[in-house]
Structures are given as C-alpha cells and as structure tokens.
Write a protein that holds these residues in place. Structure first.
Motif, PDB file in Angstrom:
ATOM      1  N   GLN A  88       0.839  -1.197   0.000  1.00 55.39           N
ATOM      2  CA  GLN A  88       0.000   0.000   0.000  1.00 55.39           C
ATOM      3  C   GLN A  88       0.868   1.238   0.000  1.00 55.39           C
ATOM      4  O   GLN A  88       0.735   2.120  -0.835  1.00 55.39           O
TER       5      GLN A  88
ATOM      6  N   GLY B 274       4.162   1.555  -0.382  1.00 54.93           N
ATOM      7  CA  GLY B 274       5.315   1.616  -1.282  1.00 54.93           C
ATOM      8  C   GLY B 274       6.605   1.909  -0.539  1.00 54.93           C
ATOM      9  O   GLY B 274       7.634   2.160  -1.164  1.00 54.93           O
TER      10      GLY B 274
ATOM     11  N   VAL C 207      -4.760   3.055  10.182  1.00 53.06           N
ATOM     12  CA  VAL C 207      -3.556   2.224  10.139  1.00 53.06           C
ATOM     13  C   VAL C 207      -3.863   0.848   9.546  1.00 53.06           C
ATOM     14  O   VAL C 207      -3.068   0.293   8.791  1.00 53.06           O
TER      15      VAL C 207
ATOM     16  N   SER D 189      -5.259  -1.699   7.033  1.00 56.53           N
ATOM     17  CA  SER D 189      -5.636  -1.628   5.610  1.00 56.53           C
ATOM     18  C   SER D 189      -7.016  -2.220   5.390  1.00 56.53           C
ATOM     19  O   SER D 189      -7.305  -3.310   5.884  1.00 56.53           O
TER      20      SER D 189
ATOM     21  N   GLN E  10      -5.704  -4.265  -3.844  1.00 50.88           N
ATOM     22  CA  GLN E  10      -4.566  -5.159  -4.111  1.00 50.88           C
ATOM     23  C   GLN E  10      -5.046  -6.483  -4.704  1.00 50.88           C
ATOM     24  O   GLN E  10      -4.459  -7.011  -5.644  1.00 50.88           O
TER      25      GLN E  10
ATOM     26  N   LYS F 118      -7.120  -8.454  11.361  1.00 51.43           N
ATOM     27  CA  LYS F 118      -7.871  -7.227  11.660  1.00 51.43           C
ATOM     28  C   LYS F 118      -8.288  -7.217  13.132  1.00 51.43           C
ATOM     29  O   LYS F 118      -8.218  -6.190  13.803  1.00 51.43           O
TER      30      LYS F 118
ATOM     31  N   GLU G 230      -5.159  -6.612  15.464  1.00 50.50           N
ATOM     32  CA  GLU G 230      -4.563  -5.269  15.475  1.00 50.50           C
ATOM     33  C   GLU G 230      -5.535  -4.209  15.969  1.00 50.50           C
ATOM     34  O   GLU G 230      -5.104  -3.218  16.560  1.00 50.50           O
TER      35      GLU G 230
HETATM   36  C1  F6R Z   1      -2.679  -4.472   8.495  1.00 51.73           C
HETATM   37  C2  F6R Z   1      -1.737  -3.631   7.810  1.00 51.73           C
HETATM   38  C3  F6R Z   1      -0.325  -4.114   7.680  1.00 51.73           C
HETATM   39  C4  F6R Z   1       0.216  -3.779   6.274  1.00 51.73           C
HETATM   40  C5  F6R Z   1       1.693  -4.161   6.180  1.00 51.73           C
HETATM   41  C6  F6R Z   1       2.251  -3.867   4.796  1.00 51.73           C
HETATM   42  O1  F6R Z   1      -3.952  -3.904   8.480  1.00 51.73           O
HETATM   43  O2  F6R Z   1      -2.076  -2.590   7.350  1.00 51.73           O
HETATM   44  O3  F6R Z   1      -0.229  -5.476   7.932  1.00 51.73           O
HETATM   45  O4  F6R Z   1      -0.546  -4.459   5.342  1.00 51.73           O
HETATM   46  O5  F6R Z   1       2.444  -3.454   7.119  1.00 51.73           O
HETATM   47  O6  F6R Z   1       2.145  -2.513   4.483  1.00 51.73           O
HETATM   48  P1  F6R Z   1       2.255  -2.014   2.999  1.00 51.73           P
HETATM   49  O7  F6R Z   1       1.095  -2.537   2.255  1.00 51.73           O
HETATM   50  O8  F6R Z   1       2.267  -0.515   3.097  1.00 51.73           O
HETATM   51  O9  F6R Z   1       3.543  -2.556   2.440  1.00 51.73           O
END
Ligand code: F6R
Length: 627
Positions: A363, A365, A413, A415, A422, A500, A503
C-alpha cells in the motif's frame, strides 16, 4: 513510522509543521517535536506522547517559535524509549543544528563512540543524535577549509552530503541550522522523502499528506540523494555532489480525501469507500485489445511471455492479498506461484532468474522489508512488478513496472480499501499473464473482467447489509479469543479477518485452513468460543463446500459458536450456523472481494465496543520503514 515535515516559505513554520504532523499522525508515533529558526537562534520543543502534549507545551512556552524555516517530527521509538529526551529534533553541542530522522542508522554505536571520544556530549539514547554532532564537526571542518567549497554551495548541504557518506542503514534526514535560515536540507536512503513545491514555499515530508493542504505539486527524490530546499525551489545532488533531477508529479487527490468526511473514524470512512476504491483500481485497466494497462512499464509483452515462475512478496494484509492471488495465478496461467513474507524472502536464497516475475504488493510503497525483497530480486535479474497505492513511493521506483491501485489515501492504520484494491490488481495481472501466455482465450479473459467489473456493486450490496454484523460484534465484546476458518481463497480471508481483530481489538485471533483444524488447533475449541467460517460457493467447487460443512459440524459438536459467512442462496449451511452472514454470490476466485468486508466491519465494531481507537492501534505504524 516517523512523520517528517520540513518547511521554508512565508508562513509560520510552526503552524505548517503542526498541521503537517497532524496529517501524518496515522503513520504511528509515540512522541513529537519541532524546531524553528528564530532570529539567529534555533528553538526546539519535544514531548513524549501524542501531539496534544507538544501543543500544550508550546502554549505554555514563553519563548515564541515564530519563524518561517522549521522542521517537525513524530517519532516511532526504535533506539531508546518514547521520552522527551529521545524525541526529535536532536541538536549538536551548540544547539545550532536541528535534525529529524526516519529509519535506523546501523553503525551509530561506532560513530557515537568516536564523537564522545572527540569531546561531544550526547544526551539521548537515539541513533539520530549522532547525525547532529557529525554535522557540527563537518561544518567546523568546512569553516576551517572555507576556500574548498565551490561558489554557491551551502555549507550545510555539503556537510550533510559528507555525513551521509559515513552512515549505514536506512534514513531520511531533514536538517535546519540557526546560521542558515535560507535553507532546509534533506537526504534519503531506503526511506521516504517527497518535496512539495508551492509558490514561494517548499516542503519536505515523509508523504504528500503533510503538505497536501498547501500544494499538489510534488517531486520524487531518488535513492542516495540530498535536497537543498529554498523558498524558490530545490537543488538535488547525489551524495557525491553531482546534480540530479527530481521527477515531478501532480497529486491526484486533494486535502478533503485525507479528512474524515463526517465519519468518526477514518477506518469507517475507508470501509465505506471500498466500492469506489475497487472501481478505481479496475477502471481503464484493459485496452480494447485486452492488453493490461500498467502505470509505468519497463517490461515488454515478450518479457511477460517469457516468465516461467511467479513469486509474490508482501507483508501483513498485503501478504494476504498475495495468498489470494496465488490461487488465481496458478489456476489461470498454469505457472507456479509462491507467496512469501517479504521479511523472510531474501534470507533463504530463493531461486530467481530473468524468467521469474516477482510481484511486490505494498500500500505505502515504503515497507522496508518489501523494498529489500525487491532489491534482492532485481539483483538476481528477476523482473519486478509493483502493486502499490502510493504514487511516487520507493517500491514502484525500484521495480520494473507498476500497477497503482488508485484507492486514494488510506489514513486508518489497518488496511481495508487498499486490500480490496490489491486483490483486484493481482487478479488483473493473473488474467493478463494468462492471456499473453495463451492459456486463456480473449473471450474467457473478457468474461472474467466483466465479473470483476461487477464487484464494486457487490461490495456496495454487502455494505448495505452489515448492520447485524455490528450487533454481533458488540455482543462479543468480552470474548477471550476468536478463530477464523476458511478453505481455498477463504483461507487467506480467514487470516485477514484474524489480523484485523488482533490489530484493532487486541484480541487473540487465529486463522486456519478449515481442513487443518483436526491436526491440532481443534484442541482450542471450547464451549462458547466464537468461530468464524468463510464458506466457499456451493456452485463453483462443490467438493470444497461439502468439506467445510463437515468442518463447521466438527466445531459445533465441541460447543463453539459458529458464525458463518456464506453466499446468498446457500441453504445447506443454515442448520449449522448460529449466526449467518450473507454475501452476494460471486465466482469463487473473486469471492474474497466480498467475504472480507463483513470481517473488517466485525473487527472495527468490536474494537469500538472495547473503547479503542481504530485509526491508531497501539504499537502499530502505517508505513513500516524499518526491517
Ligand atoms: C494491516 C496492515 C499491515 C500492512 C503491512 C504492509 O492492516 O495494514 O499489515 O498491510 O504493514 O504494508 P504495505 O502494504 O504498506 O507494504
């Protein structure tokens, strides 16, 4: 992790920094601080805890921080606890230089010992503080050898270049100096930094959210580069001082997209935005001749044809999206596809060559584990395709091609909408690979794409019926643990549902393949334990459906409370479901796009019922920029 903002212009640097830090809060932090150049001095204020603590201290301070050059920082503790003293900015012995940092300086212990030996007094436990003192030394050296600097070179910029040459690890550094009020200087290696270009003002930040209220004109900064920001723009060089160009881009969302828009939490807003986010990921992706449209492509169709193996690397929720993709990629392309947690990938010497496609999902990057996996893959000559939500971030830049998920900013925070983006992006890549390799015919691909295009509507329908899920979540506020079971693509969905809940609600939650239960985890089942079961469609793979119905009965027989997610019309599961959550019917491989949604709502509502902040769960950072 760590939010950074630097400012030089005509506004109050303090105000700009505080507003920027508020927008960066979502990254996760445990202390905050600011430094402003004021009348030939540098004023610094730092506080442990939330920004409100810093604002309170600012309100109580008699010495004003009114100036137009300054920096602000939110810190996520690594070296040293979250105390006032460890909070950034850090200064040198003379309090002339102020430094903020994101990342980890791996050789800081040796550097610190050398500085202390040379008479410097370091007051914090951080790795960052060494940079302030190294700058102090380099500036002193430059003053001594003043003539060696080319005309027009700012000594602070040159000093930072020299210091960067001595640092190991990952860092974004932003620096101000009381004697150089006309510049803010920054550097980056494996850590995020973007420039915002306004009219007569310039911003430096971890991400565009920090300055989006002021400008949407941004500049990407490459690896191992130093930026000198002035009111009228920037100069960029590599660490050796050679001039380089930044890559300008326009941010395609505005400040309102990063606001709550009437919702009490970003997460609730982002869950509700999923139909639009998904539609935006899919929009315009296939050309008339069914070629996939990537955003930045340095790979040819022939490159995709030559692929003989796929690896997917990602972390957390993005890893779960990758697990779902595996089912589709293998089914549609007949290519072997491995999915690996990015943090493990490069340490086990994976077998990669130029006919391997590595798909890196992120997400932000900026996830350092994923970035390092990308670098390793490219060193081994593999082709790397990034699936990313953040324009201008590092992972796409380090990859051969990128497909942006275009879900808009995700501030919560955890996702949610970007997970759906994705999954959809992975499915598109799978279809494209199948097509160029001649495994699926154009009309078969078109049929799948049509079904994919229908998913935003199905997600909207799912969201319209989740009220009972909220009530159910509230009723489980005192549960000690929740198990999640699934089969096939329902298994990664179960993992995501459990993540989910962990966290957000800080509850013990585990996801298992339903068939694996009897090999051990079934011992966890006790009367009253809530068990969520993600049921596959009875239409597509009926053998799977039958198996999971048996699994539901196994847990019921041991007294578990069964919460069953099943598609409309699946009457077979009804007798075994204590709580039945209905989702619209979808083809099996697309089902995660709808079955995940009630699980997001479930976790969010349960956390809220426990009085927790779902946007900023404890200990977590949105962008994990350390390994
Ligand atoms: C869970 C969450 C994290 C991210 C992980 C990767 O809700 O958000 O597990 O998915 O830290 O982050 P990105 O997608 O930014 O590489």
């Amino acid at each position: 992790m760590c939010g950074i903002i630097g400012y030089i212009g005509g506004q109050s640097a303090l105000e700009v920094a505080l507003t920027g830090l508020r927008r960066l809060e979502y990254r996760g932090y445990d202390s905050a601080g600011v430094a402003v150049v004021v009348d030939g001095g540098l004023r610094t204020l730092r506080r442990a805890g939330k920004l409100a603590n810093l604002e309170k201290a600012l309100a109580e301070t008699e010495a004003g921080l009114s100036g137009t050059t300054g920096i602000g920082h939110t810190r996520w503790a690594t070296h040293g606890g979250p105390t006032d003293t460890n909070a950034h900015p850090h200064t040198d012995c003379t309090s002339a230089v102020g430094v903020i940092h994101n990342g980890i300086i791996e050789n800081f212990a040796g550097l610190r010992a050398g500085l202390e030996h040379g008479g410097h007094e370091l007051t914090s436990e951080t790795d960052t503080e060494v940079v302030a003192h190294l700058l102090e030394d380099e500036l002193a050296t430059l003053v001594r050898d003043g003539s060696s600097l080319p005309a027009g070179t700012n000594p602070l910029t040159e000093a930072l270049r020299r210091v960067c040459g001595r640092l190991e690890g990952a860092f974004t550094l932003v620096v101000v100096h009381r004697d150089h009020p006309d510049v803010v200087v920054a550097a980056r290696r494996n850590s995020p930094l973007v420039v915002g270009l306004g009219a007569g003002e310039t911003f430096l930040a971890s991400d565009v959210a920090a300055f989006i209220a002021h400008t949407r004109n941004a500049l990407e900064i490459g690896q191992d580069q130093v930026v000198e920001a002035r009111r009228d723009g920037v100069s960029i060089t590599d660490f050796a001082g050679n001039p380089v160009e930044g890559r300008p881009y326009h941010v395609d969302w505005d400040a309102s997209a990063a606001e709550k828009g009437g919702y009490p939490y970003f997460m609730l807003k982002e869950i509700s935005e999923q139909p639009t986010a998904l539609a935006d990921t899919l929009r315009g992706r296939l050309s008339d001749d069914a070629e996939i449209v990537l955003d930045e492509e340095r790979l040819s169709t022939q490159d995709f044809r030559d692929i003989d193996k796929v690896f997917i690397v990602a972390c957390g929720t993005a890893y779960h999206a990758g697990l779902i993709a595996k089912y589709a990629v293998e089914h549609w392309t007949r290519l072997p596809c491995e999915v690996e947690m990015a943090s493990e990938f490069r340490y086990r010497d994976p077998v990669l060559d130029r006919s391997t496609l590595v798909i890196a999902i992120s997400q932000s990057g900026e996830t350092l584990d994923t970035l390092m996996a990308v670098k390793h893959a490219r060193e081994q000559k593999a082709r790397v395709l990034a699936i990313c939500n953040t324009n201008g971030s590092t992972i796409p830049r380090e990859s051969d091609a990128v497909l942006y998920t275009r879900c808009g900013p995700e501030v919560g925070v955890a996702s949610t909408k970007t997970f759906l983006g994705q999954v959809a992006a992975c499915l598109l890549v799978g279809l494209y690979l199948a097509q160029v390799r001649g495994v699926l015919y154009g009309d078969e691909v078109a049929r799948y794409v049509e079904r994919l295009q229908a998913t935003p509507t199905l997600v909207r329908e799912t969201l319209a019926t989740v009220e009972p899920v909220r009530a159910l979540a509230r009723s489980l506020v005192d549960a000690k643990a929740v198990l999640f079971l699934g089969r096939h693509v329902g298994y990664p969905v179960a993992l995501e549902g459990a993540l989910k809940l962990k966290e957000l609600a800080y509850m013990h939650a585990e996801g298992f393949p339903a068939g694996e239960l009897k090999h051990g985890p079934i011992a966890l089942i006790e009367p009253g334990l809530p068990v969520v079961i993600v049921v596959p469609s009875p239409r597509g793979r009926s053998h799977l459906h039958g198996k999971i119905v048996s699994n539901i009965q196994e847990v019921r027989a041991r007294g578990a409370r069964t919460i069953v997610i099943a598609e409309e019309g699946d009457t077979i599961v009804e007798p075994y479901a204590e709580h039945l959550i209905r989702v619209p019917a979808t083809p099996t491989l697309l089902a995660p796009l709808v079955t995940t949604v009630p699980l997001q709502v479930f976790a969010c509502e349960l956390a809220l019922a426990r009085g927790l902040d779902v946007d900023q769960p404890r200990n977590l950072a949105k962008s994990v920029t350390v390994e």
